[in-house]
Design an enzyme around this catalytic site. Structure first.
Site, PDB file in Angstrom:
ATOM      1  NE  ARG A 178      -1.620  -2.375   2.704  1.00 26.00           N
ATOM      2  CZ  ARG A 178      -1.722  -3.646   2.261  1.00 26.00           C
ATOM      3  NH1 ARG A 178      -2.790  -4.001   1.596  1.00 26.00           N
ATOM      4  NH2 ARG A 178      -0.790  -4.539   2.529  1.00 26.00           N
ATOM      5  CB  THR A 179       3.464   2.573   2.251  1.00 26.35           C
ATOM      6  OG1 THR A 179       2.738   2.068   3.369  1.00 26.35           O
ATOM      7  CG2 THR A 179       4.018   3.935   2.582  1.00 26.35           C
ATOM      8  CE  LYS A 226      26.911  -3.120  -7.075  1.00 26.36           C
ATOM      9  NZ  LYS A 226      27.191  -1.985  -7.945  1.00 26.36           N
ATOM     10  NE  ARG A 238       7.208   0.499   4.846  1.00 27.63           N
ATOM     11  CZ  ARG A 238       5.979  -0.015   4.768  1.00 27.63           C
ATOM     12  NH1 ARG A 238       5.831  -1.281   4.428  1.00 27.63           N
ATOM     13  NH2 ARG A 238       4.922   0.727   5.021  1.00 27.63           N
ATOM     14  CG  HIS A 240       3.527   3.768   8.573  1.00 28.90           C
ATOM     15  ND1 HIS A 240       3.637   4.634   7.498  1.00 28.90           N
ATOM     16  CD2 HIS A 240       3.189   2.561   8.040  1.00 28.90           C
ATOM     17  CE1 HIS A 240       3.369   3.988   6.384  1.00 28.90           C
ATOM     18  NE2 HIS A 240       3.101   2.725   6.680  1.00 28.90           N
TER      19      HIS A 240
HETATM   20  N1   CP Z   1      -0.170  -0.052   5.886  1.00 29.97           N
HETATM   21  C1   CP Z   1       1.033  -0.347   5.315  1.00 29.97           C
HETATM   22  O1   CP Z   1       2.075   0.226   5.672  1.00 29.97           O
HETATM   23  O2   CP Z   1       0.959  -1.296   4.343  1.00 29.97           O
HETATM   24  P1   CP Z   1       2.178  -1.775   3.449  1.00 29.97           P
HETATM   25  O3   CP Z   1       3.158  -2.461   4.355  1.00 29.97           O
HETATM   26  O4   CP Z   1       1.588  -2.694   2.420  1.00 29.97           O
HETATM   27  O5   CP Z   1       2.812  -0.545   2.843  1.00 29.97           O
END
Ligand code: CP
Length: 312
Positions: free
Chosen positions: A62-63, A91, A112, A140
């Site tokens: 999603r993100t 590497k 991320r 998040h």
């Molecule tokens: N909600 C969320 O962070 O989903 P993903 O891990 O799929 O990005």
């Protein structure tokens, strides 16, 4: 636009988005209001000539895809990786060198990373704004903003709600960000978890500082009748050092249709997703189920974040 709104929007320009508590309540509203405009008109050519990098050192559906979709609908371009083994990280390149390099090629980086504090570090060494798309079990913030959007949209307000957080409150970074954000809105917090996965004291401190009420439970059925929002979460297997500990708690809570016989009429079920089996599929077509709409809201909220940070 009022001059006050304009001033608030200016405060997000060129700023990194690392932790939800770096931003004020007014700034949350700037994002939510801009997201409402994108929900009405998602295709706008405001990112023409801009490049956004998505660097995902951990899996995501999603993100990453909603950010990339947001850039595409706004006429920008996306670069990046979703598999570190295809990058020079494989590497041995450091996070600092990766960030400094990608800053040369982009106007904003969505990052991320499994290490807590990595996004803050990237914002300190980088030369373009960094958006934290999840740093380990810490924060998040863009998920938090889409959660706020989903709560406001379904409840018509953010104030004076009873919110039940259910599942892995220790490692769930979406929970940490949302609890901190909701302390701005005089909510009551109902925290449902196995004893070993309670909300960390560092997050509870935010509730205590605002003199708000929180209650801890191990039984999910206790909170269902009183909740305006039930925020379900996955037990975060990847954060456990011992797989036996995960096995003990993995099915601690499973929400199913039969548990939802007595709910408030306005109650909605949120989940940041992915789910494993903590919400049974027999809930998906109930009017309380909102988690896939919540994921769609992520597109509009991330469009708003891009617009405000890039100052467009
Ligand atoms: N909600 C969320 O962070 O989903 P993903 O891990 O799929 O990005």
């Amino acid at each position: 636009m009022t001059s006050e709104n304009y001033k608030q929007i200016q405060t997000m320009k060129n700023r990194s988005l690392i932790s939800i508590d770096d931003f004020t309540k007014e700034e949350y509203f700037s994002v939510l209001d801009a997201a409402e405009q994108f929900e009405r008109k998602p295709v706008q050519n405001i990112l023409d000539g801009k490049v956004v990098a998505t660097l995902f050192f951990e899996p995501s559906t999603r993100t990453r895809l909603s950010f990339e979709s947001a850039v595409n609908y706004l006429g920008g371009k996306v670069i990046g990786f979703s598999d570190v083994s295809s990058s020079s990280v494989k590497k041995g390149e450091s996070l600092k060198d990766t960030i400094l390099t990608v800053c040369n090629y982009s106007d904003l980086i969505v990052l991320r990373h499994p290490r807590e504090g990595s996004a803050r570090y990237a914002s300190e060494v980088g030369t373009v704004p960094i958006v934290n798309a999840g740093d380990g079990a810490n924060q998040h913030p863009t998920q938090c903003l889409l959660d706020l959007y989903s709560i406001r949209k379904t409840q018509g307000k953010l104030d004076n709600l009873d919110i039940a957080f259910v599942g892995d409150l220790k490692y769930g970074r979406t929970v940490h960000s949302l609890v901190i954000a909701m302390t701005n809105f005089n909510c009551r917090f109902h925290l449902v978890s196995p004893p070993e996965l309670k909300l960390p004291s560092s997050v509870k401190m935010h509730i205590k500082e605002k003199n708000l009420e929180y209650y801890q439970y191990t039984d999910l059925s206790e909170v269902i009748p009183m909740a305006d929002i039930i925020y379900m979460t996955r037990i975060q297997r990847e954060r456990f050092s011992d797989p036996i500990d995960y096995e003990k708690v993995k099915n601690a809570y499973i929400l199913n249709r039969s548990l939802l016989g007595n709910t408030k009429p306005n109650m909605k079920i949120l989940h940041p997703l992915p789910r494993v089996n903590e919400i049974n599929e027999d809930v998906d077509d109930m009017p309380q189920a909102y988690y896939f709409q919540q994921a769609l809201n992520g597109l509009y909220v991330r469009q708003a974040i891009l617009k405000l940070i890039l100052g467009l």
